[in-house]
Design a protein around this motif. Structure first.
Motif, PDB file in Angstrom:
ATOM      1  N   VAL A 123       0.846  -1.197   0.000  1.00  0.00           N
ATOM      2  CA  VAL A 123       0.000   0.000   0.000  1.00  0.00           C
ATOM      3  C   VAL A 123       0.883   1.249   0.000  1.00  0.00           C
ATOM      4  O   VAL A 123       2.002   1.235   0.513  1.00  0.00           O
ATOM      5  N   ALA A 124       0.349   2.328  -0.574  1.00  0.00           N
ATOM      6  CA  ALA A 124       1.033   3.619  -0.548  1.00  0.00           C
ATOM      7  C   ALA A 124       0.603   4.394   0.685  1.00  0.00           C
ATOM      8  O   ALA A 124      -0.574   4.404   1.044  1.00  0.00           O
ATOM      9  N   PHE A 125       1.586   5.033   1.341  1.00  0.00           N
ATOM     10  CA  PHE A 125       1.295   5.928   2.450  1.00  0.00           C
ATOM     11  C   PHE A 125       2.406   6.961   2.533  1.00  0.00           C
ATOM     12  O   PHE A 125       3.590   6.609   2.528  1.00  0.00           O
ATOM     13  N   SER A 126       2.041   8.225   2.597  1.00  0.00           N
ATOM     14  CA  SER A 126       2.981   9.325   2.791  1.00  0.00           C
ATOM     15  C   SER A 126       4.157   9.257   1.806  1.00  0.00           C
ATOM     16  O   SER A 126       5.323   9.281   2.196  1.00  0.00           O
ATOM     17  N   ASN A 127       3.835   9.148   0.531  1.00  0.00           N
ATOM     18  CA  ASN A 127       4.821   9.134  -0.561  1.00  0.00           C
ATOM     19  C   ASN A 127       5.805   7.972  -0.499  1.00  0.00           C
ATOM     20  O   ASN A 127       6.939   8.095  -0.962  1.00  0.00           O
ATOM     21  N   ALA A 128       5.387   6.853   0.099  1.00  0.00           N
ATOM     22  CA  ALA A 128       6.224   5.657   0.141  1.00  0.00           C
ATOM     23  C   ALA A 128       5.345   4.428  -0.046  1.00  0.00           C
ATOM     24  O   ALA A 128       4.138   4.476   0.177  1.00  0.00           O
ATOM     25  N   MET A 129       5.964   3.335  -0.461  1.00  0.00           N
ATOM     26  CA  MET A 129       5.255   2.063  -0.604  1.00  0.00           C
ATOM     27  C   MET A 129       5.659   1.155   0.558  1.00  0.00           C
ATOM     28  O   MET A 129       6.854   0.962   0.819  1.00  0.00           O
ATOM     29  N   TYR A 130       4.659   0.602   1.239  1.00  0.00           N
ATOM     30  CA  TYR A 130       4.879  -0.278   2.372  1.00  0.00           C
ATOM     31  C   TYR A 130       4.451  -1.692   1.998  1.00  0.00           C
ATOM     32  O   TYR A 130       3.486  -1.874   1.256  1.00  0.00           O
ATOM     33  N   VAL A 131       5.191  -2.676   2.541  1.00  0.00           N
ATOM     34  CA  VAL A 131       4.958  -4.075   2.215  1.00  0.00           C
ATOM     35  C   VAL A 131       4.813  -4.885   3.500  1.00  0.00           C
ATOM     36  O   VAL A 131       5.649  -4.766   4.407  1.00  0.00           O
ATOM     37  N   ALA A 132       3.772  -5.708   3.548  1.00  0.00           N
ATOM     38  CA  ALA A 132       3.555  -6.620   4.672  1.00  0.00           C
ATOM     39  C   ALA A 132       4.255  -7.942   4.378  1.00  0.00           C
ATOM     40  O   ALA A 132       4.097  -8.503   3.292  1.00  0.00           O
TER      41      ALA A 132
END
Length: 135
Positions: free
Chosen positions: A68-77
């Motif tokens: 998911v995208a959050f605060s101009n970054a991509m996060y991965v679970a």
């Protein structure tokens, strides 16, 4: 999401099978406003691109479950391995002390669920909410 690297796109009328650079199982995708997509899957597979071209990443040997995208970054679970952020062509550990199975964002917060907890990040501080499932 799909097995054996299958990627489809809705044309507005029907589903179209796209060329895929992988045979890995694909677990989640996040579409960006500019029409590009991040897709994550088994064996550390990540794809970035669109129907015209895909860039393939092999981050590690662990399954990547959500993106998911959050605060101009991509996060991965990454399940019991925690939460990561994509930085160029690397995965950077954000939280290795939590289980991260599913991600979502409302634009103001990043939400991470896994195990028996939901974690919320507002860009500055983390808040955790624990629960117990009773069946």
């Amino acid at each position: 999401m799909s097995r054996k690297g299958t990627i489809t796109q809705f044309s507005g009328i029907h589903w179209v099978l796209l060329d895929s650079p992988t045979t890995a199982d694909l677990n989640s995708l996040h579409s960006l406003p500019n029409g590009t997509v991040w897709i994550v899957g088994s064996n550390g597979t990540a794809l970035f691109g669109n129907e015209k071209a895909w860039k393939t990443f092999a981050f590690d040997e662990e399954d990547l479950l959500d993106v998911v995208a959050f605060s101009n970054a991509m996060y991965v679970a990454a399940g019991t391995r925690g939460l990561y952020r994509i930085d160029g062509e690397s995965l950077v550990a954000v939280r290795d002390d939590i289980e991260a199975n599913r991600l979502t964002s409302d634009g103001l917060h990043l939400y991470v669920s896994g195990g028996e907890a939901v974690h919320m990040f507002d860009g500055r501080a983390w808040h955790s909410y624990r629960y117990t499932l009773s069946i």
